[in-house]
Design a protein around this motif. Structure first.
Motif, PDB file in Angstrom:
ATOM      1  N   THR A 278      63.725 -49.423  60.207  1.00 54.52           N
ATOM      2  CA  THR A 278      64.665 -49.227  59.105  1.00 54.52           C
ATOM      3  C   THR A 278      66.074 -49.025  59.620  1.00 54.52           C
ATOM      4  N   SER A 279      66.221 -48.243  60.666  1.00 57.54           N
ATOM      5  CA  SER A 279      67.532 -47.992  61.265  1.00 57.54           C
ATOM      6  C   SER A 279      68.138 -49.283  61.815  1.00 57.54           C
ATOM      7  N   ASP A 280      67.322 -50.085  62.504  1.00 56.43           N
ATOM      8  CA  ASP A 280      67.800 -51.356  63.051  1.00 56.43           C
ATOM      9  C   ASP A 280      68.194 -52.312  61.932  1.00 56.43           C
ATOM     10  N   ALA A 281      67.423 -52.294  60.848  1.00 54.74           N
ATOM     11  CA  ALA A 281      67.729 -53.166  59.709  1.00 54.74           C
ATOM     12  C   ALA A 281      69.075 -52.803  59.096  1.00 54.74           C
ATOM     13  N   GLU A 282      69.301 -51.512  58.886  1.00 59.79           N
ATOM     14  CA  GLU A 282      70.570 -51.078  58.306  1.00 59.79           C
ATOM     15  C   GLU A 282      71.742 -51.422  59.212  1.00 59.79           C
ATOM     16  N   ALA A 283      71.551 -51.284  60.509  1.00 62.13           N
ATOM     17  CA  ALA A 283      72.610 -51.627  61.460  1.00 62.13           C
ATOM     18  C   ALA A 283      72.908 -53.121  61.449  1.00 62.13           C
ATOM     19  N   ALA A 284      71.911 -53.920  61.064  1.00 59.87           N
ATOM     20  CA  ALA A 284      72.091 -55.377  61.008  1.00 59.87           C
ATOM     21  C   ALA A 284      72.590 -55.842  59.640  1.00 59.87           C
ATOM     22  N   GLY A 285      72.857 -54.896  58.747  1.00 61.06           N
ATOM     23  CA  GLY A 285      73.396 -55.265  57.447  1.00 61.06           C
ATOM     24  C   GLY A 285      72.365 -55.524  56.378  1.00 61.06           C
ATOM     25  N   VAL A 286      71.103 -55.191  56.643  1.00 64.31           N
ATOM     26  CA  VAL A 286      70.052 -55.420  55.651  1.00 64.31           C
ATOM     27  C   VAL A 286      70.180 -54.389  54.531  1.00 64.31           C
ATOM     28  N   SER A 287      70.145 -54.865  53.297  1.00 60.48           N
ATOM     29  CA  SER A 287      70.216 -53.956  52.155  1.00 60.48           C
ATOM     30  C   SER A 287      69.089 -54.197  51.157  1.00 60.48           C
ATOM     31  N   GLY A 288      68.309 -55.254  51.359  1.00 61.39           N
ATOM     32  CA  GLY A 288      67.201 -55.565  50.460  1.00 61.39           C
ATOM     33  C   GLY A 288      66.143 -56.363  51.183  1.00 61.39           C
ATOM     34  N   THR A 289      65.053 -56.618  50.481  1.00 60.06           N
ATOM     35  CA  THR A 289      63.948 -57.351  51.092  1.00 60.06           C
ATOM     36  C   THR A 289      63.523 -58.514  50.194  1.00 60.06           C
ATOM     37  N   PRO A 290      62.962 -59.570  50.800  1.00 57.93           N
ATOM     38  CA  PRO A 290      62.841 -59.777  52.240  1.00 57.93           C
ATOM     39  C   PRO A 290      64.171 -60.209  52.845  1.00 57.93           C
ATOM     40  N   SER A 291      64.367 -59.878  54.109  1.00 59.48           N
ATOM     41  CA  SER A 291      65.540 -60.337  54.858  1.00 59.48           C
ATOM     42  C   SER A 291      65.064 -60.998  56.140  1.00 59.48           C
ATOM     43  N   PHE A 292      65.653 -62.143  56.438  1.00 64.88           N
ATOM     44  CA  PHE A 292      65.246 -62.925  57.612  1.00 64.88           C
ATOM     45  C   PHE A 292      66.419 -63.092  58.570  1.00 64.88           C
ATOM     46  N   PHE A 293      66.108 -63.120  59.854  1.00 63.38           N
ATOM     47  CA  PHE A 293      67.078 -63.465  60.876  1.00 63.38           C
ATOM     48  C   PHE A 293      66.480 -64.605  61.689  1.00 63.38           C
ATOM     49  N   ILE A 294      67.035 -65.785  61.537  1.00 66.18           N
ATOM     50  CA  ILE A 294      66.527 -66.974  62.226  1.00 66.18           C
ATOM     51  C   ILE A 294      67.396 -67.221  63.453  1.00 66.18           C
ATOM     52  N   ASN A 295      66.865 -66.858  64.609  1.00 68.03           N
ATOM     53  CA  ASN A 295      67.664 -66.829  65.845  1.00 68.03           C
ATOM     54  C   ASN A 295      68.942 -66.028  65.635  1.00 68.03           C
ATOM     55  N   GLY A 296      68.823 -64.946  64.865  1.00 69.23           N
ATOM     56  CA  GLY A 296      69.966 -64.082  64.609  1.00 69.23           C
ATOM     57  C   GLY A 296      70.779 -64.443  63.388  1.00 69.23           C
ATOM     58  N   ARG A 297      70.484 -65.576  62.764  1.00 64.79           N
ATOM     59  CA  ARG A 297      71.229 -65.990  61.570  1.00 64.79           C
ATOM     60  C   ARG A 297      70.650 -65.297  60.340  1.00 64.79           C
ATOM     61  N   PRO A 298      71.431 -64.473  59.646  1.00 66.31           N
ATOM     62  CA  PRO A 298      70.881 -63.701  58.522  1.00 66.31           C
ATOM     63  C   PRO A 298      70.739 -64.519  57.245  1.00 66.31           C
ATOM     64  N   LEU A 299      69.575 -64.391  56.611  1.00 64.85           N
ATOM     65  CA  LEU A 299      69.300 -65.008  55.313  1.00 64.85           C
ATOM     66  C   LEU A 299      68.512 -63.994  54.489  1.00 64.85           C
ATOM     67  N   SER A 300      68.926 -63.786  53.243  1.00 66.41           N
ATOM     68  CA  SER A 300      68.314 -62.727  52.438  1.00 66.41           C
ATOM     69  C   SER A 300      67.667 -63.267  51.178  1.00 66.41           C
ATOM     70  N   GLY A 301      66.570 -62.617  50.774  1.00 67.82           N
ATOM     71  CA  GLY A 301      65.923 -62.924  49.510  1.00 67.82           C
ATOM     72  C   GLY A 301      64.704 -63.808  49.677  1.00 67.82           C
ATOM     73  N   ALA A 302      63.970 -63.966  48.574  1.00 69.86           N
ATOM     74  CA  ALA A 302      62.804 -64.860  48.556  1.00 69.86           C
ATOM     75  C   ALA A 302      63.316 -66.283  48.428  1.00 69.86           C
ATOM     76  N   LEU A 303      63.795 -66.803  49.531  1.00 70.08           N
ATOM     77  CA  LEU A 303      64.485 -68.090  49.539  1.00 70.08           C
ATOM     78  C   LEU A 303      63.504 -69.252  49.424  1.00 70.08           C
ATOM     79  N   PRO A 304      63.965 -70.378  48.848  1.00 73.20           N
ATOM     80  CA  PRO A 304      63.091 -71.538  48.778  1.00 73.20           C
ATOM     81  C   PRO A 304      62.771 -72.085  50.165  1.00 73.20           C
ATOM     82  N   TYR A 305      61.657 -72.758  50.249  1.00 72.43           N
ATOM     83  CA  TYR A 305      61.193 -73.317  51.523  1.00 72.43           C
ATOM     84  C   TYR A 305      62.267 -74.166  52.187  1.00 72.43           C
ATOM     85  N   ASP A 306      62.948 -75.003  51.395  1.00 72.54           N
ATOM     86  CA  ASP A 306      63.944 -75.923  51.960  1.00 72.54           C
ATOM     87  C   ASP A 306      65.064 -75.183  52.675  1.00 72.54           C
ATOM     88  N   THR A 307      65.480 -74.035  52.140  1.00 75.27           N
ATOM     89  CA  THR A 307      66.583 -73.286  52.744  1.00 75.27           C
ATOM     90  C   THR A 307      66.199 -72.778  54.130  1.00 75.27           C
TER      91      THR A 307
END
Length: 344
Positions: free
Chosen positions: A305-334
């Motif tokens: 939780t601490s690491d997530a907050e430090a990385a700017g996470v404020s909601g779930t799900p949150s993804f980091f793809i090779n460090g690239r942040p993407l948030s939310g229940a995103l569509p498969y294509d994204t």
């Protein structure tokens, strides 16, 4: 190329956010980490200390800035492609738009007119978003919207065709965030792409995201590694304890089986349920309960939780793809496009 009014508003709002908050330290290389930004008597506050305090907000600003730049770049590329194609055909950009977009949509409207059934189908699909308003007063508005939608779809199709045959290389890169890939994982350790997911077992969007992630792992089985980390939200009564239970399941070598079972039973995550699921997946009950009561699992979840907050996470799900942040229940294509971008 016209920008949709809603898109224009989003760009303006994003710019306001960026300008109001300034930018991260990289904007001014002359500002050093040990620069003193405030003193309280003998106590000094450095720029580095301040940056650590507001790291999450700065990450959000960097992401907003990138979104604005990306939209602007897409618009510029589209304009250049249209200009180049118009020049090649010896027509103006306006004439090209008329030939390839407006005329073709007009022909489509003549051969396949938008009828009452189309309007009614749209209304039924979006009735809740329309606030339950009656259909009749909205018929003309919906019909006009469907016409504009056809125009935009044809324009996008034409631009996609121009992009496909042009030598377009985009070098604008998204911001990256340093997030440790530590925790239960699936996929090869030396995978070209690592996805770090922060999730909450009571979050319905996290549950729906599991299907998308499963598809990605199947498609990229030799190229993608998934690392699961915890971010239980305070609004979910049982999320913290459920996260701790999965840490104990991981200790017993049954994390993914237990993970799947919790998402299938989001409405039943009380303590006795968690112990029952442990038995169901084959964990030794005494060892599982001992782990839960020891505090070891709590420490792991709090670190995530601490690491997530430090990385700017404020909601779930949150993804980091090779460090690239993407948030939310995103569509498969994204998510797929982000992975393809990293592989390329």
């Amino acid at each position: 190329v016209r920008t949709h009014p809603g898109t224009a508003l989003m760009i303006i709002l994003s710019l306001v956010i960026v300008l109001a908050h300034g930018c991260s330290r990289e904007c001014d290389p002359e500002q050093e980490a040990d620069e003193i930004v405030a003193t309280i008597g003998d106590r000094e506050i450095t720029r580095e200390e301040l940056a650590l305090r507001v790291r999450g907000e700065l990450i959000e600003i960097d992401n907003a800035r990138y979104d604005v730049m990306e939209r602007g770049l897409d618009g510029l590329i589209d304009e250049v492609l249209l200009e180049q194609e118009a020049t090649a055909r010896n027509v103006t950009a306006e004439e090209l738009f008329q030939l390839e977009v407006a005329n073709k949509v007009e022909a489509l409207n003549a051969s396949d007119p938008i009828g009452p059934e189309d309007v009614e189908q749209f209304y039924e699909e979006y009735k809740e978003r329309l606030g339950g308003q009656p259909l009749d007063p909205l018929r003309r508005v919906i019909e006009q919207h469907l016409r504009e939608q056809r125009m935009e779809e044809r324009r996008a199709e034409f631009i996609d065709g121009l992009r496909a045959k042009a030598d377009v290389v985009v070098r604008l890169r998204p911001p990256k965030v340093d997030v440790a890939a530590e925790g239960p994982s699936r996929g090869p350790l030396d995978a070209a792409v690592t996805i770090v997911e922060f999730s909450d077992f009571e979050c319905p969007f996290c549950r729906s995201a599991t299907e998308t992630v499963e598809q990605l792992l199947e498609q990229y089985k030799d190229e993608v590694r998934l690392v699961f980390r915890h971010f239980p939200l305070p609004i979910h009564e049982n999320a913290q304890r459920a996260a701790e239970a999965t840490v104990c399941a991981h200790e017993g070598g049954k994390f993914w089986e237990y993970h799947d079972l919790l998402f299938l039973n989001q409405d039943a995550l009380a303590q006795e349920d968690l112990i029952g699921y442990a038995r169901e997946v084959g964990l030794e009950e005494a060892a599982f309960v001992s782990c839960l009561e020891s505090g070891r699992a709590t420490a792991v979840v709090e670190k995530d939780t601490s690491d997530a907050e430090a990385a700017g996470v404020s909601g779930t799900p949150s993804f980091f793809i090779n460090g690239r942040p993407l948030s939310g229940a995103l569509p498969y294509d994204t998510l797929r496009d982000a992975i393809d971008d990293e592989l390329a």
